[in-house]
Design a protein around this motif. Structure first.
Motif, short mmCIF file in Angstrom:
data_model
loop_
_atom_site.label_atom_id
_atom_site.label_comp_id
_atom_site.label_asym_id
_atom_site.label_seq_id
_atom_site.Cartn_x
_atom_site.Cartn_y
_atom_site.Cartn_z
N ARG A 190 0.81 -1.22 0.00
CA ARG A 190 0.00 0.00 0.00
C ARG A 190 0.85 1.27 0.00
O ARG A 190 0.32 2.36 0.12
CB ARG A 190 -0.93 0.00 1.20
N ASN A 191 2.15 1.10 -0.08
CA ASN A 191 3.05 2.23 -0.08
C ASN A 191 2.91 3.07 1.20
O ASN A 191 2.95 4.29 1.16
CB ASN A 191 2.83 3.10 -1.33
N GLU A 192 2.72 2.37 2.32
CA GLU A 192 2.55 3.01 3.62
C GLU A 192 3.65 2.55 4.58
O GLU A 192 3.39 2.18 5.72
CB GLU A 192 1.18 2.68 4.21
N GLU A 193 4.86 2.60 4.11
CA GLU A 193 5.97 2.12 4.93
C GLU A 193 6.17 2.97 6.18
O GLU A 193 6.70 2.49 7.18
CB GLU A 193 7.25 2.04 4.10
N ASN A 194 5.72 4.21 6.15
CA ASN A 194 5.82 5.05 7.34
C ASN A 194 4.97 4.49 8.48
O ASN A 194 5.36 4.58 9.65
CB ASN A 194 5.44 6.50 7.03
N VAL A 195 3.82 3.88 8.15
CA VAL A 195 2.98 3.27 9.18
C VAL A 195 3.69 2.04 9.76
O VAL A 195 3.71 1.83 10.97
CB VAL A 195 1.59 2.89 8.61
N TYR A 196 4.30 1.24 8.89
CA TYR A 196 5.05 0.07 9.34
C TYR A 196 6.21 0.50 10.23
O TYR A 196 6.45 -0.10 11.28
CB TYR A 196 5.57 -0.74 8.15
N ASP A 197 6.93 1.55 9.84
CA ASP A 197 8.04 2.05 10.64
C ASP A 197 7.57 2.51 12.02
O ASP A 197 8.24 2.26 13.04
CB ASP A 197 8.77 3.17 9.92
N ALA A 198 6.42 3.17 12.06
CA ALA A 198 5.85 3.62 13.33
C ALA A 198 5.46 2.42 14.19
O ALA A 198 5.68 2.41 15.41
CB ALA A 198 4.65 4.53 13.09
N PHE A 199 4.89 1.39 13.55
CA PHE A 199 4.54 0.16 14.26
C PHE A 199 5.79 -0.47 14.88
O PHE A 199 5.81 -0.84 16.05
CB PHE A 199 3.85 -0.82 13.32
N LEU A 200 6.85 -0.60 14.09
CA LEU A 200 8.10 -1.21 14.58
C LEU A 200 8.69 -0.42 15.74
O LEU A 200 9.17 -0.99 16.72
CB LEU A 200 9.13 -1.30 13.46
N ALA A 201 8.67 0.90 15.62
CA ALA A 201 9.22 1.74 16.68
C ALA A 201 8.45 1.53 17.98
O ALA A 201 9.05 1.41 19.06
CB ALA A 201 9.18 3.21 16.26
N THR A 202 7.13 1.45 17.87
CA THR A 202 6.30 1.22 19.05
C THR A 202 6.55 -0.16 19.63
O THR A 202 6.71 -0.33 20.84
CB THR A 202 4.81 1.37 18.67
N TYR A 203 6.61 -1.17 18.77
CA TYR A 203 6.85 -2.54 19.20
C TYR A 203 8.21 -2.67 19.90
O TYR A 203 8.35 -3.36 20.91
CB TYR A 203 6.75 -3.49 18.01
N ASN A 204 9.21 -1.98 19.38
CA ASN A 204 10.54 -2.01 19.99
C ASN A 204 10.56 -1.39 21.38
O ASN A 204 11.34 -1.78 22.24
CB ASN A 204 11.57 -1.34 19.08
N LYS A 205 9.69 -0.40 21.60
CA LYS A 205 9.60 0.20 22.93
C LYS A 205 9.10 -0.82 23.95
O LYS A 205 9.51 -0.80 25.11
CB LYS A 205 8.70 1.43 22.91
N LEU A 206 8.22 -1.71 23.51
CA LEU A 206 7.76 -2.78 24.39
C LEU A 206 8.90 -3.73 24.69
O LEU A 206 9.14 -4.09 25.85
CB LEU A 206 6.60 -3.56 23.74
N ALA A 207 9.63 -4.12 23.65
CA ALA A 207 10.75 -5.05 23.83
C ALA A 207 11.81 -4.48 24.75
O ALA A 207 12.44 -5.22 25.51
CB ALA A 207 11.35 -5.41 22.47
N LYS A 208 12.01 -3.18 24.73
CA LYS A 208 13.01 -2.53 25.58
C LYS A 208 12.48 -2.21 26.97
O LYS A 208 13.21 -1.71 27.81
CB LYS A 208 13.50 -1.24 24.92
N GLY A 209 11.18 -2.45 27.19
CA GLY A 209 10.60 -2.15 28.49
C GLY A 209 10.26 -0.69 28.69
O GLY A 209 10.00 -0.25 29.81
#
Length: 192
Positions: A141-160
């Motif tokens: 969908r050419n919405e890689e910015n949404v995916y990047d935001a998802f990953l950044a949020t998910y990484n915050k969980l992984a880092k506590g």
């Protein structure tokens, strides 16, 4: 040598009521955990060997208990499960202090691990599959910015840095209304 050190732990440790055989097995399991966790370290960076060196220094009385605890905390930094086990071998005052220091920092991570419904391998496979499908859809969908935001949020969980509920709220804002299917899968994965 670390075996002898830990087996001769102070009488006021949490382990003093255990049988010698049970205690020895616990020590062996702990040492294997440290060795396995750091088996890929090489040369002077070998954390397991540094751990044994610190234990030897303590045994030879070249460092005191407080210095030994500090060096082990530094060596095992971020490995809360090893630090909490190590605390059991210490005199109660040092063990309690280490527990109070370690437990609050990693409570959310422990809760997540204790609540997992899959084996560790299954959880990793599930997470990789879900993240891969999310990535593919947003790339299509050419919405890689949404995916990047998802990953950044998910990484915050992984880092506590964020709780599961905070991450779920952020991901909900990213995924709704068009990606409710992923939101439901992600919610199941988070177990919230």
């Amino acid at each position: 040598m670390a075996h002898q050190l830990i087996l001769s732990c102070p009488a006021d440790s949490d382990m003093n009521n255990w049988s010698v055989e049970k205690y020895a097995k616990y020590v062996e399991t702990f040492l294997q955990g440290v060795e396995q966790r750091f088996r890929h370290d090489v040369g002077t960076k070998n954390t397991y060997l540094q751990f044994l060196g610190a234990a030897t220094g303590f045994q030879e009385k070249s460092i005191d208990t407080a210095d030994w605890v500090e060096s082990v905390k530094e060596l095992l930094d971020g490995k809360w499960w090893l630090l909490l086990t190590f605390a059991n071998f210490l005199p109660l005052d040092h063990g309690d202090r280490l527990r109070r220091e370690v437990e609050p920092k990693h409570h959310a991570e422990k809760e997540k691990l204790w609540n997992m419904q899959f084996t560790a391998g299954e959880a990793i496979d599930q997470a990789q599959d879900l993240v891969g499908r999310i990535r593919a859809r947003f790339q299509e969908r050419n919405e890689e910015n949404v995916y990047d935001a998802f990953l950044a949020t998910y990484n915050k969980l992984a880092k506590g840095e964020k709780t599961r509920y905070e991450v779920l709220q952020e991901v909900t804002d990213l995924f709704l209304p068009e990606h409710a299917d992923f939101l439901n899968e992600f919610r199941f994965f988070l177990q919230v």
